[in-house]
Write a protein that holds these residues in place. Structure first.
Motif, PDB file in Angstrom:
ATOM      1  N   SER A 248      71.681   5.865   2.178  1.00 20.79           N
ATOM      2  CA  SER A 248      72.473   6.753   3.042  1.00 20.79           C
ATOM      3  C   SER A 248      73.527   7.536   2.255  1.00 20.79           C
ATOM      4  N   ARG A 249      74.093   6.954   1.167  1.00 23.70           N
ATOM      5  CA  ARG A 249      75.144   7.655   0.409  1.00 23.70           C
ATOM      6  C   ARG A 249      74.594   8.583  -0.661  1.00 23.70           C
ATOM      7  N   THR A 250      73.334   8.337  -1.112  1.00 21.32           N
ATOM      8  CA  THR A 250      72.793   9.160  -2.211  1.00 21.32           C
ATOM      9  C   THR A 250      71.460   9.840  -1.883  1.00 21.32           C
TER      10      THR A 250
ATOM     11  N   ASN B  74      77.079  -1.920 -13.095  1.00 24.33           N
ATOM     12  CA  ASN B  74      77.981  -1.001 -12.381  1.00 24.33           C
ATOM     13  C   ASN B  74      77.290  -0.498 -11.108  1.00 24.33           C
ATOM     14  N   ARG B  75      77.798  -0.899  -9.956  1.00 21.77           N
ATOM     15  CA  ARG B  75      77.088  -0.566  -8.709  1.00 21.77           C
ATOM     16  C   ARG B  75      77.219   0.911  -8.326  1.00 21.77           C
ATOM     17  N   THR B  76      78.172   1.626  -8.932  1.00 17.99           N
ATOM     18  CA  THR B  76      78.324   3.047  -8.592  1.00 17.99           C
ATOM     19  C   THR B  76      77.403   3.942  -9.407  1.00 17.99           C
TER      20      THR B  76
ATOM     21  N   LEU C 141      85.904  13.391 -16.423  1.00 18.80           N
ATOM     22  CA  LEU C 141      85.355  12.921 -15.139  1.00 18.80           C
ATOM     23  C   LEU C 141      83.990  12.262 -15.301  1.00 18.80           C
ATOM     24  N   LEU C 142      83.277  12.657 -16.342  1.00 21.14           N
ATOM     25  CA  LEU C 142      81.929  12.129 -16.548  1.00 21.14           C
ATOM     26  C   LEU C 142      81.715  12.076 -18.055  1.00 21.14           C
ATOM     27  N   ALA C 143      81.763  10.874 -18.632  1.00 23.39           N
ATOM     28  CA  ALA C 143      81.751  10.824 -20.099  1.00 23.39           C
ATOM     29  C   ALA C 143      81.180   9.500 -20.613  1.00 23.39           C
TER      30      ALA C 143
ATOM     31  N   ALA D  76      72.524  24.277 -10.883  1.00 21.86           N
ATOM     32  CA  ALA D  76      72.762  22.935 -11.428  1.00 21.86           C
ATOM     33  C   ALA D  76      74.220  22.768 -11.809  1.00 21.86           C
ATOM     34  N   PHE D  77      74.637  21.496 -11.830  1.00 23.74           N
ATOM     35  CA  PHE D  77      76.023  21.151 -12.173  1.00 23.74           C
ATOM     36  C   PHE D  77      76.015  19.807 -12.877  1.00 23.74           C
ATOM     37  N   GLY D  78      76.886  19.648 -13.874  1.00 24.37           N
ATOM     38  CA  GLY D  78      76.947  18.350 -14.533  1.00 24.37           C
ATOM     39  C   GLY D  78      78.165  18.163 -15.405  1.00 24.37           C
TER      40      GLY D  78
ATOM     41  N   ALA E 205      74.673   2.692 -11.539  1.00 23.59           N
ATOM     42  CA  ALA E 205      73.296   2.194 -11.722  1.00 23.59           C
ATOM     43  C   ALA E 205      72.302   2.736 -10.690  1.00 23.59           C
ATOM     44  N   PRO E 206      72.696   2.929  -9.414  1.00 25.44           N
ATOM     45  CA  PRO E 206      71.690   3.432  -8.465  1.00 25.44           C
ATOM     46  C   PRO E 206      71.303   4.889  -8.655  1.00 25.44           C
ATOM     47  N   ILE E 207      72.145   5.678  -9.341  1.00 27.56           N
ATOM     48  CA  ILE E 207      72.025   7.127  -9.269  1.00 27.56           C
ATOM     49  C   ILE E 207      70.988   7.722 -10.222  1.00 27.56           C
TER      50      ILE E 207
ATOM     51  N   ALA F 177      74.068  18.021 -20.270  1.00 21.74           N
ATOM     52  CA  ALA F 177      73.957  17.075 -19.158  1.00 21.74           C
ATOM     53  C   ALA F 177      73.070  17.637 -18.032  1.00 21.74           C
ATOM     54  N   CYS F 178      73.571  17.582 -16.804  1.00 24.77           N
ATOM     55  CA  CYS F 178      72.727  17.950 -15.658  1.00 24.77           C
ATOM     56  C   CYS F 178      72.502  19.443 -15.531  1.00 24.77           C
ATOM     57  N   SER F 179      73.298  20.263 -16.218  1.00 28.88           N
ATOM     58  CA  SER F 179      73.002  21.696 -16.208  1.00 28.88           C
ATOM     59  C   SER F 179      72.173  22.088 -17.438  1.00 28.88           C
TER      60      SER F 179
HETATM   61  N1  ACO Z   1      77.184  -0.138  -2.879  1.00 27.31           N
HETATM   62  C1  ACO Z   1      78.184  -0.403  -2.013  1.00 27.31           C
HETATM   63  N2  ACO Z   1      79.407   0.154  -2.116  1.00 27.31           N
HETATM   64  C2  ACO Z   1      79.623   1.009  -3.130  1.00 27.31           C
HETATM   65  C3  ACO Z   1      78.624   1.327  -4.060  1.00 27.31           C
HETATM   66  C4  ACO Z   1      77.363   0.717  -3.918  1.00 27.31           C
HETATM   67  N3  ACO Z   1      76.337   0.950  -4.751  1.00 27.31           N
HETATM   68  N4  ACO Z   1      79.144   2.209  -4.950  1.00 27.31           N
HETATM   69  C5  ACO Z   1      80.408   2.436  -4.580  1.00 27.31           C
HETATM   70  N5  ACO Z   1      80.705   1.697  -3.482  1.00 27.31           N
HETATM   71  C6  ACO Z   1      81.961   1.628  -2.752  1.00 27.31           C
HETATM   72  C7  ACO Z   1      83.155   1.981  -3.592  1.00 27.31           C
HETATM   73  O1  ACO Z   1      83.573   0.851  -4.358  1.00 27.31           O
HETATM   74  C8  ACO Z   1      84.161   2.341  -2.522  1.00 27.31           C
HETATM   75  O2  ACO Z   1      84.712   1.176  -2.001  1.00 27.31           O
HETATM   76  P1  ACO Z   1      86.283   1.110  -1.609  1.00 27.31           P
HETATM   77  O3  ACO Z   1      86.460   2.177  -0.548  1.00 27.31           O
HETATM   78  O4  ACO Z   1      86.434  -0.281  -1.140  1.00 27.31           O
HETATM   79  O5  ACO Z   1      87.018   1.436  -2.875  1.00 27.31           O
HETATM   80  C9  ACO Z   1      83.300   2.992  -1.438  1.00 27.31           C
HETATM   81  O6  ACO Z   1      81.952   2.599  -1.710  1.00 27.31           O
HETATM   82  C10 ACO Z   1      83.378   4.496  -1.407  1.00 27.31           C
HETATM   83  O7  ACO Z   1      83.293   4.984  -2.755  1.00 27.31           O
HETATM   84  P2  ACO Z   1      83.150   6.500  -3.070  1.00 27.31           P
HETATM   85  O8  ACO Z   1      83.032   6.681  -4.550  1.00 27.31           O
HETATM   86  O9  ACO Z   1      84.226   7.269  -2.346  1.00 27.31           O
HETATM   87  O10 ACO Z   1      81.738   6.775  -2.369  1.00 27.31           O
HETATM   88  P3  ACO Z   1      81.005   8.135  -2.195  1.00 27.31           P
HETATM   89  O11 ACO Z   1      80.636   8.329  -0.796  1.00 27.31           O
HETATM   90  O12 ACO Z   1      81.707   9.237  -2.926  1.00 27.31           O
HETATM   91  O13 ACO Z   1      79.644   7.865  -2.984  1.00 27.31           O
HETATM   92  C11 ACO Z   1      78.724   8.407  -5.127  1.00 27.31           C
HETATM   93  C12 ACO Z   1      79.681   7.503  -4.348  1.00 27.31           C
HETATM   94  C13 ACO Z   1      77.319   8.180  -4.588  1.00 27.31           C
HETATM   95  C14 ACO Z   1      78.793   8.006  -6.594  1.00 27.31           C
HETATM   96  C15 ACO Z   1      79.147   9.863  -4.904  1.00 27.31           C
HETATM   97  O14 ACO Z   1      80.510  10.005  -5.165  1.00 27.31           O
HETATM   98  C16 ACO Z   1      78.376  10.803  -5.781  1.00 27.31           C
HETATM   99  O15 ACO Z   1      77.181  10.973  -5.653  1.00 27.31           O
HETATM  100  N6  ACO Z   1      79.081  11.487  -6.695  1.00 27.31           N
HETATM  101  C17 ACO Z   1      78.455  12.424  -7.589  1.00 27.31           C
HETATM  102  C18 ACO Z   1      77.848  11.665  -8.726  1.00 27.31           C
HETATM  103  C19 ACO Z   1      76.995  12.549  -9.585  1.00 27.31           C
HETATM  104  O16 ACO Z   1      76.336  13.448  -9.117  1.00 27.31           O
HETATM  105  N7  ACO Z   1      77.001  12.252 -10.876  1.00 27.31           N
HETATM  106  C20 ACO Z   1      76.215  12.932 -11.792  1.00 27.31           C
HETATM  107  C21 ACO Z   1      76.753  14.275 -12.106  1.00 27.31           C
HETATM  108  S1  ACO Z   1      75.733  15.129 -13.089  1.00 27.31           S
HETATM  109  C22 ACO Z   1      75.746  14.755 -14.776  1.00 27.31           C
HETATM  110  O17 ACO Z   1      75.956  15.633 -15.560  1.00 27.31           O
HETATM  111  C23 ACO Z   1      75.461  13.401 -15.303  1.00 27.31           C
END
Ligand code: ACO
Length: 340
Positions: free
Chosen positions: A37-39, A150-152, A191-193, A317-319, A154-156, A111-113
């Motif tokens: 739902s978040r990604t 890292n749960r933030t 922000l991303l490094a 694209a953006f990154g 690792a899924p992406i 990166a992503c661009s």
């Molecule tokens: N499962 C459950 N909870 C999680 C997870 C997870 N996998 N990951 C984060 N959370 C929690 C956080 O800890 C936070 O908890 P808290 O409120 O208790 O602190 C809560 O969820 C909300 O966190 P946010 O970071 O605000 O969540 P958001 O809705 O923004 O989603 C995400 C996080 C998916 C990472 C989103 O911010 C995103 O997609 N950002 C862009 C990332 C991206 O595109 N990166 C690549 C750029 S391109 C490049 O060049 C590499």
């Protein structure tokens, strides 16, 4: 006479290892529902057993050459942010492994661009008369730079590669790429490094071989800030390139955004006034494959009939960097060699 780079063939490849959301739940404090739902991501691919970015690049590059019906090009360019090694660049090895001879070959990091920046660079090689044809590959084994705990992050991210053969042609013909809009904001580089392994850390006083902190070994990401920047920059850049091309938003048949997060893509499309059904999506199966993301989504959509010859395509694209870029083209009648 003005010369343009024209897409002559497209190839893509994904490593066989599938990582589902359920797999991640077994080792992370998360849920399948949260990730999807978040990604928008349901599964992604990951290398293993020593497979690396250049192996994926050779697979995709070979398929693009086959699709274009050519056995040689004047240059190979590889866009990657997950190189096999810091030195040397990977493109010469790709050229060698594909049997392309002692041709020009170099890497590009954005990166992503990376795919949009690479298209612009390769188009420049062709329009400047430096090369008549280029094999351009976006390839990533970025899962190897992600902290598995890292749960933030690792899924992406997912691994994969996509490639195009570009040839010299006319700006009026289908497949001609451009114009471009490119931009960056290095003030927000943190922000991303990935901090470990570069010259800054190597020159830091007191930090010796074997002492790189674990968190520096992997990607650090300020997800929320990146999310907001991605929406703003992709929207602005899309409008700028449409203006440069003289296209209105209603003339765009297919919107191809970097597959970072389904909510980012929906938001950009909505701000542009593009209906969701005109967006091409593969993030559910592929995740964020950085510089491979755009050719992978193009290959899947063209092979599946969602993208057809004559369609007017907007790519954005953006990154990390931060960096962003957009371009447009009319989709050509070409062969695709893709597993998607
Ligand atoms: N499962 C459950 N909870 C999680 C997870 C997870 N996998 N990951 C984060 N959370 C929690 C956080 O800890 C936070 O908890 P808290 O409120 O208790 O602190 C809560 O969820 C909300 O966190 P946010 O970071 O605000 O969540 P958001 O809705 O923004 O989603 C995400 C996080 C998916 C990472 C989103 O911010 C995103 O997609 N950002 C862009 C990332 C991206 O595109 N990166 C690549 C750029 S391109 C490049 O060049 C590499």
């Amino acid at each position: 006479m003005t010369v343009s780079a024209v897409i002559a063939g497209l190839g893509a490849w994904l490593p066989p290892g599938v990582v589902t959301n359920n797999d991640l739940c077994s080792r992370l404090d998360t849920s399948e529902e949260w990730i999807e739902s978040r990604t928008g991501i349901v599964e992604r691919r990951a290398v293993s057993g020593g497979m690396a970015t250049l192996d994926l690049a050779v697979e995709a590059g070979g398929r693009a050459l086959k699709a274009a019906g050519v056995s040689g090009v004047d240059a190979v360019v590889v866009a990657t942010t997950s190189p096999d090694r810091i030195c040397p660049a990977g493109a010469p090895e790709v050229a060698s492994r594909l049997g392309l001879g002692p041709i020009a070959a170099y890497d590009l990091t954005s990166a992503c661009s990376g795919f949009v920046y690479g298209l612009a660079t390769c188009a420049g090689l062709i329009s400047a008369g430096i090369a008549k044809s280029v094999l351009f590959i976006g390839s990533e084994a970025f899962s190897t730079f992600i902290d598995p705990a890292n749960r933030t992050t690792a899924p992406i991210f997912g691994d994969g590669a996509g490639a195009v053969v570009l040839r010299c042609g006319s700006p009026e013909e289908p497949g001609a790429i451009g114009p471009f809009d490119l931009g960056s904001d290095g003030a927000q580089a943190d922000l991303l490094a990935i901090n470990g392994g570069g010259s800054r850390q190597r020159s830091a006083t007191g930090l010796g071989h074997g002492e790189v902190p674990t968190e520096d070994w992997y990607l650090s990401m300020a997800g929320r800030a990146i999310y907001q920047q991605a929406i703003a920059r992709m929207t602005e850049s899309s409008l700028a390139v449409l203006d440069r091309a003289g296209w209105s938003v209603t003339e765009v048949d297919r919107f191809v955004g970097h597959q970072a997060n389904i909510r980012i893509l929906n938001s950009v499309a909505q701000r542009l006034g593009i209906a969701p059904e005109r967006a091409l999506i593969n993030i559910d199966r592929v995740g964020n494959a950085l510089s491979a993301s755009i050719p992978l989504v193009l290959a899947g959509a063209a092979a599946g009939g969602e993208l057809r010859p004559g369609d007017r395509v907007l790519i954005t694209a953006f990154g990390a960097g931060l960096s962003w870029g957009s371009t447009v083209l009319v989709w050509p009648d070409i062969s695709i060699d893709s597993p998607l």
